[in-house]
Every structure is written in structure tokens, then in C-alpha cells.
Design a protein around this motif. Structure first.
Motif, PDB file in Angstrom:
ATOM      1  N   GLN A 151       0.836  -1.201   0.000  1.00 50.44           N
ATOM      2  CA  GLN A 151       0.000   0.000   0.000  1.00 50.44           C
ATOM      3  C   GLN A 151       0.875   1.258   0.000  1.00 50.44           C
ATOM      4  O   GLN A 151       0.617   2.198  -0.741  1.00 50.44           O
ATOM      5  N   THR A 152       1.930   1.261   0.799  1.00 45.98           N
ATOM      6  CA  THR A 152       2.843   2.399   0.857  1.00 45.98           C
ATOM      7  C   THR A 152       3.543   2.582  -0.486  1.00 45.98           C
ATOM      8  O   THR A 152       3.687   3.709  -0.973  1.00 45.98           O
ATOM      9  N   ILE A 153       3.954   1.471  -1.076  1.00 47.77           N
ATOM     10  CA  ILE A 153       4.622   1.531  -2.382  1.00 47.77           C
ATOM     11  C   ILE A 153       3.672   2.105  -3.428  1.00 47.77           C
ATOM     12  O   ILE A 153       4.062   2.938  -4.253  1.00 47.77           O
ATOM     13  N   ALA A 154       2.413   1.697  -3.388  1.00 50.87           N
ATOM     14  CA  ALA A 154       1.417   2.193  -4.345  1.00 50.87           C
ATOM     15  C   ALA A 154       1.190   3.695  -4.162  1.00 50.87           C
ATOM     16  O   ALA A 154       1.069   4.439  -5.150  1.00 50.87           O
TER      17      ALA A 154
END
Length: 168
Positions: free
Chosen positions: A4-7
């Protein structure tokens, strides 16, 4: 890092890429040492001239610069970094920042992009001294009107001289 953080970070990079692609000029600055009032004043001046300024993470800026082919700009992304994006008038952002930096020594120009090409601080300062788009258009309009105006004056002078000749 979670997926989610990467997205979220990937989306932020794409937004920066879009800003970079839409900008006619971009100036990278170090704003350390400016008071909140000074930063607010600077943002207001930029906004009045159609320029947006964002404080962005250096890593995100570096990734965006890689994607748009501005690798030479990556050296400017260190320390606290704000970027001013001008989309309509390429001279507006550099001019406002250059003039503001003259009065506020804490604002440091680090580099930027003008018409898709990486520019040094000296190049940005020279660019900032150019007349704005509106000033250039006004000058061009005056130059184009001069011959017509001169013909009108000549015709009026001939008409006035004929009137004077008839009265005598």
C-alpha cells in the motif's frame, strides 16, 4: 515497506511527473531560514503569477526526474526542497523567486528547468530578468501598430494642409 505504501509513493511520483511534463519552467529552491510569514508571502506572490510551489520529498523528485529524462537535475534534490512549477508563463516563476531571493537571503535557488532543459542558477537568474510574456506581447503590438499610426498621422497632416489651403 508495505504494498500500500509503495502504491501511494508510485502515485505521488506519477503526479510529480505530470507536473514536470506540464511545466514550461520549474525552479528548485531551498527555503530553510524563511519564516512562516515569508513563505506565505512567497506562495501568494507565486500564486498571483500562476505558479504553484510544492515541498516534495527528494527521493520522489529523483524518481520523477528519472522518468522524464531530467537526470542532471537530481543533484539539486538535497536538503529541504521546494519546487515552483510554472505552466503558462515560463518567466513568471523564475522572476518571482529571483526577486524574492534578492530581498530574502535565506531563499536559495538551486537550479531548475526551462522549456524542458536543465538550467543552472545563473541561467535562471538571467531568464528571470527577461520581460514577461505580457510585456513582450505589448511591445510587439506597439511595434506592429507604429507603421499604421504613422500612415494615419500622414493622412491627417495632408488633410489638414488641404483644409488650410481652402481657407486661404
Amino acid at each position: 515497506m508495505s504494498e500500500q505504501t509503495i502504491a501511494v509513493k508510485a502515485k505521488q511520483v506519477e503526479e510529480i511527473v505530470e507536473k514536470m511534463n506540464n511545466a514550461s519552467s520549474m525552479v528548485v529552491v531551498d527555503y530553510r531560514g524563511l519564516t512562516v510569514e515569508e513563505v506565505t508571502d512567497l506562495r501568494n506572490q507565486l500564486r498571483e503569477n500562476g505558479v504553484s510551489m510544492s515541498v516534495l520529498k527528494n527521493k520522489l523528485l529523483q524518481r520523477a526526474a528519472d522518468k522524464v529524462g531530467l537526470e542532471d537535475l537530481k543533484d539539486t534534490f538535497n536538503g529541504p526542497t521546494a519546487v515552483a512549477f510554472a505552466s503558462d508563463d515560463a518567466v513568471a516563476g523564475p522572476k518571482v523567486l529571483h526577486n524574492f531571493a534578492k530581498d530574502h537571503a535565506a531563499l536559495e535557488l538551486k537550479g531548475g528547468v526551462i522549456d524542458g532543459k536543465v538550467a543552472s542558477v545563473d541561467e535562471i537568474s538571467k531568464f528571470a530578468t527577461l520581460p514577461s510574456r505580457e510585456e513582450l506581447l505589448s511591445t510587439l503590438a506597439n511595434i506592429l501598430q507604429a507603421p499604421v499610426r504613422n500612415v494615419a498621422y500622414a493622412v491627417k497632416a495632408v488633410a489638414d494642409s488641404k483644409d488650410d489651403g481652402d481657407a486661404a
